[in-house]
Design an enzyme around this catalytic site. Structure first.
Site, PDB file in Angstrom:
ATOM      1  N   GLN A  90       2.936  10.002   1.251  1.00 42.20           N
ATOM      2  CA  GLN A  90       4.236   9.319   1.207  1.00 42.20           C
ATOM      3  C   GLN A  90       5.044   9.698  -0.033  1.00 42.20           C
ATOM      4  OE1 GLN A  90       2.431   5.235   2.161  1.00 42.20           O
ATOM      5  NE2 GLN A  90       4.434   5.136   3.125  1.00 42.20           N
ATOM      6  N   HIS A 122      -2.418   7.371   7.297  1.00 42.23           N
ATOM      7  CA  HIS A 122      -1.498   8.291   6.613  1.00 42.23           C
ATOM      8  C   HIS A 122      -2.222   9.565   6.180  1.00 42.23           C
ATOM      9  CE1 HIS A 122       2.400   6.306   6.149  1.00 42.23           C
ATOM     10  NE2 HIS A 122       1.835   5.184   5.733  1.00 42.23           N
ATOM     11  N   GLY A 164       0.830  -1.196   0.000  1.00 42.36           N
ATOM     12  CA  GLY A 164       0.000   0.000   0.000  1.00 42.36           C
ATOM     13  C   GLY A 164       0.863   1.243   0.000  1.00 42.36           C
ATOM     14  N   HIS A 213      -4.012   1.188   8.051  1.00 47.29           N
ATOM     15  CA  HIS A 213      -2.680   1.794   7.999  1.00 47.29           C
ATOM     16  C   HIS A 213      -2.637   2.952   6.991  1.00 47.29           C
ATOM     17  CE1 HIS A 213       1.887   1.373   7.913  1.00 47.29           C
ATOM     18  NE2 HIS A 213       1.643   2.120   6.854  1.00 47.29           N
ATOM     19  N   GLU A 214      -3.176   2.687   5.796  1.00 49.99           N
ATOM     20  CA  GLU A 214      -3.113   3.710   4.744  1.00 49.99           C
ATOM     21  C   GLU A 214      -4.003   4.903   5.070  1.00 49.99           C
ATOM     22  OE1 GLU A 214      -0.764   3.588   2.812  1.00 49.99           O
ATOM     23  OE2 GLU A 214      -0.297   1.476   3.022  1.00 49.99           O
ATOM     24  N   CYS A 216       6.235   0.035   7.156  1.00 53.78           N
ATOM     25  CA  CYS A 216       5.821   1.182   6.346  1.00 53.78           C
ATOM     26  C   CYS A 216       6.990   1.584   5.464  1.00 53.78           C
ATOM     27  CB  CYS A 216       5.425   2.340   7.260  1.00 53.78           C
ATOM     28  SG  CYS A 216       4.900   3.811   6.381  1.00 53.78           S
ATOM     29  N   LEU A 217       6.702   1.847   4.198  1.00 56.89           N
ATOM     30  CA  LEU A 217       7.763   2.258   3.282  1.00 56.89           C
ATOM     31  C   LEU A 217       8.409   3.566   3.724  1.00 56.89           C
ATOM     32  CD1 LEU A 217       6.055   1.381  -0.129  1.00 56.89           C
ATOM     33  CD2 LEU A 217       7.921   0.147   0.986  1.00 56.89           C
TER      34      LEU A 217
END
Ligand code: NI
Length: 164
Positions: free
Chosen positions: A51, A135, A46, A131-132, A89-90
């Site tokens: 991000q 953000h 995701g 999670h997304e 997380c990226l």
């Protein structure tokens, strides 16, 4: 399409609330396509627009490699149950942590043609949606980690949880 630079923890763009998308412009389409390419290139499940430095309420998710979902102005309308497990997380490279999330999530969102749709998910998909969407409100999973952040070993790449 182009791969965009992924912003990392400490970059203040990750702590800001995102704005609703009112219409899909060519620029928005380009952003979405770039987000998809960037997510796959980073082996993520995701990615949220902040991000890549854009404060818009857009996320892309693909938990299996075959279930790409574009969520614009997404909203969680129902949750139930609980799951406790590893998350990454990226934007927090090389780390993971234990986070408790709902085990079931129902959400509504617009797709890239601004058609409203509903999605239900359990387990990894439920976790990814939570999670997304966090953000989009300027929150990272590290705020919710139980215990310490752990270092991810490189050979862990095939675990069922990849980074978002
Ligand atoms: Ni993330």
């Amino acid at each position: 399409m182009a791969i965009r630079n992924i912003r990392e923890i400490g970059d203040t763009v990750l702590n800001k609330p995102c704005k609703e998308v009112k219409e899909i412009t060519p620029r928005t389409r380009e952003l979405i396509n770039d987000m998809i390419e960037t997510m796959y290139a980073a082996n993520g499940v995701g990615l949220a627009a902040p991000q890549v430095g854009v404060l818009k309420r857009i996320v892309v998710i693909d938990c299996t490699g075959e279930d790409l979902m574009v969520m614009i102005n997404p909203r969680i309308i129902e949750t139930s149950g609980e799951q406790t497990g590893g998350e990454g997380c990226l934007s927090v490279p090389g780390k993971s942590g234990i986070v408790t999330r709902p085990n079931y999530v129902k959400a509504v969102a617009y797709d890239e043609n601004m058609q409203l749709y509903e999605v239900e998910g359990t387990e990894l998909l439920a976790r990814a949606i939570c999670h997304e969407l966090d953000h989009l409100d300027g929150h990272l999973y590290v705020e919710k980690v139980e215990g310490d952040l752990m270092d991810v070993r490189d050979e862990d790449d095939d675990d069922d949880w990849d980074e978002e």
